[in-house]
Design a protein around this motif. Structure first.
Motif, PDB file in Angstrom:
ATOM      1  N   UNK A   1      -8.931  -6.253  -2.491  1.00 51.61           N
ATOM      2  CA  UNK A   1      -9.708  -5.406  -3.576  1.00 51.61           C
ATOM      3  C   UNK A   1      -8.971  -3.895  -3.646  1.00 51.61           C
ATOM      4  N   UNK A   2      -8.956  -3.537  -4.791  1.00 54.62           N
ATOM      5  CA  UNK A   2      -8.579  -2.112  -4.913  1.00 54.62           C
ATOM      6  C   UNK A   2      -9.916  -1.163  -5.093  1.00 54.62           C
ATOM      7  N   UNK A   3     -11.023  -1.781  -4.813  1.00 64.35           N
ATOM      8  CA  UNK A   3     -12.226  -1.103  -4.730  1.00 64.35           C
ATOM      9  C   UNK A   3     -12.409  -0.149  -3.619  1.00 64.35           C
ATOM     10  N   UNK A   4     -12.199   1.207  -3.710  1.00 59.07           N
ATOM     11  CA  UNK A   4     -12.387   1.828  -2.113  1.00 59.07           C
ATOM     12  C   UNK A   4     -13.673   1.893  -1.702  1.00 59.07           C
ATOM     13  N   UNK A   5     -14.753   1.724  -2.688  1.00 59.66           N
ATOM     14  CA  UNK A   5     -16.030   1.842  -2.272  1.00 59.66           C
ATOM     15  C   UNK A   5     -16.505   0.427  -1.523  1.00 59.66           C
TER      16      UNK A   5
ATOM     17  N   UNK B   1      -2.748   3.110   0.148  1.00 66.70           N
ATOM     18  CA  UNK B   1      -1.832   3.149   1.009  1.00 66.70           C
ATOM     19  C   UNK B   1      -1.165   1.653   1.502  1.00 66.70           C
ATOM     20  N   UNK B   2      -2.090   0.755   1.366  1.00 64.44           N
ATOM     21  CA  UNK B   2      -1.472  -0.489   1.490  1.00 64.44           C
ATOM     22  C   UNK B   2      -0.435  -1.023   0.516  1.00 64.44           C
TER      23      UNK B   2
ATOM     24  N   UNK C   1     -15.675  -9.281  -4.879  1.00 66.82           N
ATOM     25  CA  UNK C   1     -14.126  -9.062  -5.398  1.00 66.82           C
ATOM     26  C   UNK C   1     -13.584 -10.171  -6.029  1.00 66.82           C
ATOM     27  N   UNK C   2     -14.382 -11.046  -6.587  1.00 64.27           N
ATOM     28  CA  UNK C   2     -13.753 -12.266  -7.074  1.00 64.27           C
ATOM     29  C   UNK C   2     -14.015 -12.298  -8.579  1.00 64.27           C
TER      30      UNK C   2
ATOM     31  N   UNK D   1      -5.935  -6.994 -11.886  1.00 63.57           N
ATOM     32  CA  UNK D   1      -5.793  -5.624 -11.237  1.00 63.57           C
ATOM     33  C   UNK D   1      -4.927  -5.583  -9.970  1.00 63.57           C
ATOM     34  N   UNK D   2      -5.353  -6.393  -9.024  1.00 64.45           N
ATOM     35  CA  UNK D   2      -4.831  -6.407  -7.661  1.00 64.45           C
ATOM     36  C   UNK D   2      -3.279  -6.665  -7.485  1.00 64.45           C
ATOM     37  N   UNK D   3      -3.324  -8.179  -8.364  1.00 65.84           N
ATOM     38  CA  UNK D   3      -1.906  -8.768  -8.454  1.00 65.84           C
ATOM     39  C   UNK D   3      -0.942  -7.790  -9.412  1.00 65.84           C
ATOM     40  N   UNK D   4      -1.461  -7.185 -10.396  1.00 66.53           N
ATOM     41  CA  UNK D   4      -0.562  -6.384 -10.933  1.00 66.53           C
ATOM     42  C   UNK D   4      -0.132  -5.298 -10.391  1.00 66.53           C
TER      43      UNK D   4
END
Length: 364
Positions: free
Chosen positions: A161-165, A179-180, A206-207, A214-217
């Motif tokens: 996921x891109x969700x930092x929370x 960073x990843x 995260x599904x 957004x993650x794949x983009x």
């Protein structure tokens, strides 16, 4: 989080044979046992029971350092080399595919000090072994001086996921998602075949299609050559700890989790089928393969694997495979948004990567 306790242990062997035929690699290397990243859903927590330890805090707070891992690996590889008369090509074919980081993150924080993964990489490079690495950490960039000189290598960056929370709650000590993705770019710019393992995808967290899109983009924009998506698998030991974590941070979804994973380590079939169809469409949209196109025992190609992919709900794409990047040697230092790039205690030398004796075989 409590400060991790580190314990030095000796290992008899570093290369561990993978007996499961469906796994697309032949050997695994795990320089550490336990992981300070503390991912609440990590399948490797279950392995603690083999040592009479729990899957809870001990997994992330008591890290075993296999201090002689490089020496044990050297003994194994030199023994194989003697068996084949130091024919390095024959050794490479015999060993096949080695994956580093199947039950721990080989670049967790302690690696910056211990450099055990780095020493193992030198040996794999020396014997021309096809290698893949799975990690969440930008610390892998420290070893660009070795990776760019390896003939067959791929790196799999784990990010679901891109969700930092969400990451801060469920992966409390793991690197920031930005960073990843920057690490994906930095590795790709050096000609290293790199992709993401969006694994495990967490139901109800995260599904959603827009999250995965957004993650794949972002991965594609940063040069990812492949992506693998698979759903969360919860073995008995891991389920207890993960559900406890959900009760703390996301109590409203606990009843639905109990239903989705009732009596099984795998998510309910109807949910899984719908998710798999959606995810496959996204992989095709971004022309990302579901796995690197290499298989078990094929040492002539790169490969990678996430352990969650042993679940039946791992997703494959509807589209084709991207081309494999060629290695062009070490280039300029990659861009990184903040902070300094990690550096080794000393750079690798050509002699460290050259076999002591190399006999070239010719077909007759």
């Amino acid at each position: 989080m409590a400060k991790p306790k580190y314990e030095q242990v000796a290992t008899k062997q570093t290369l561990n044979r993978v007996k499961e035929e469906k796994m697309p690699f032949d050997w695994s290397i795990n320089p550490y046992r336990g992981c300070a990243h503390g991912c609440s859903f990590c399948y490797a927590r279950a392995f603690q029971s083999f040592m009479g330890m729990g899957a809870e805090d001990e997994f992330q707070n008591h890290i075993f350092i296999k201090s002689n891992a490089a020496e044990a690996l050297e003994a194994q590889l030199s023994g194989i080399a003697r068996k084949f008369g130091h024919d390095i090509e024959a050794v490479r074919r015999h060993v096949g595919q080695v994956t580093i980081g199947t039950a721990t993150d080989p670049y967790q924080p302690v690696e910056s000090r211990e450099e055990i993964t780095r020493e193992c990489l030198k040996l794999l490079a020396r014997y021309r072994i096809s290698t893949s690495i799975t990690t969440r950490s930008p610390l892998v960039l420290r070893d660009l001086d070795i990776l760019t000189r390896m003939e067959n290598v791929s790196v799999n960056i784990s990010i679901n996921t891109l969700d930092e929370g969400i990451i801060r709650k469920l992966e409390p000590a793991s690197p920031h998602p930005a960073k990843r993705t920057e690490t994906v770019r930095a590795l790709s710019e050096q000609g290293i075949r790199t992709g993401i393992f969006a694994a495990p995808v967490l139901p109800l967290l995260t599904d959603r299609e827009e999250q995965l899109d957004a993650l794949l983009s972002e991965a594609k924009a940063n040069g990812a050559a492949f992506a693998m998506i698979s759903l969360l698998r919860l073995s008995r030991d891991v389920k207890a700890w993960y559900m406890q974590t959900l009760k703390l941070h996301f109590p409203e979804i606990v009843p639905e989790y109990a239903r989705l994973y009732h009596g099984s380590a795998y998510v309910e079939e109807g949910y899984a089928a719908a998710f798999k169809n959606m995810a496959a469409g996204l992989l095709s949209k971004y022309q990302l393969s579901g796995l690197p196109p290499e298989g078990r025992g094929d040492a002539g190609e790169h490969s990678g694997f996430a352990a969650e992919n042993s679940a039946p709900w791992a997703v494959t794409p509807n589209g084709g495979e991207p081309a494999i990047s060629s290695l062009n040697g070490f280039k300029a230092a990659p861009r990184f948004s903040k902070g300094r790039l990690p550096v080794p205690s000393k750079p690798v030398t050509p002699d460290e990567l050259a076999p002591e004796i190399e006999q070239i075989s010719f077909p007759f």
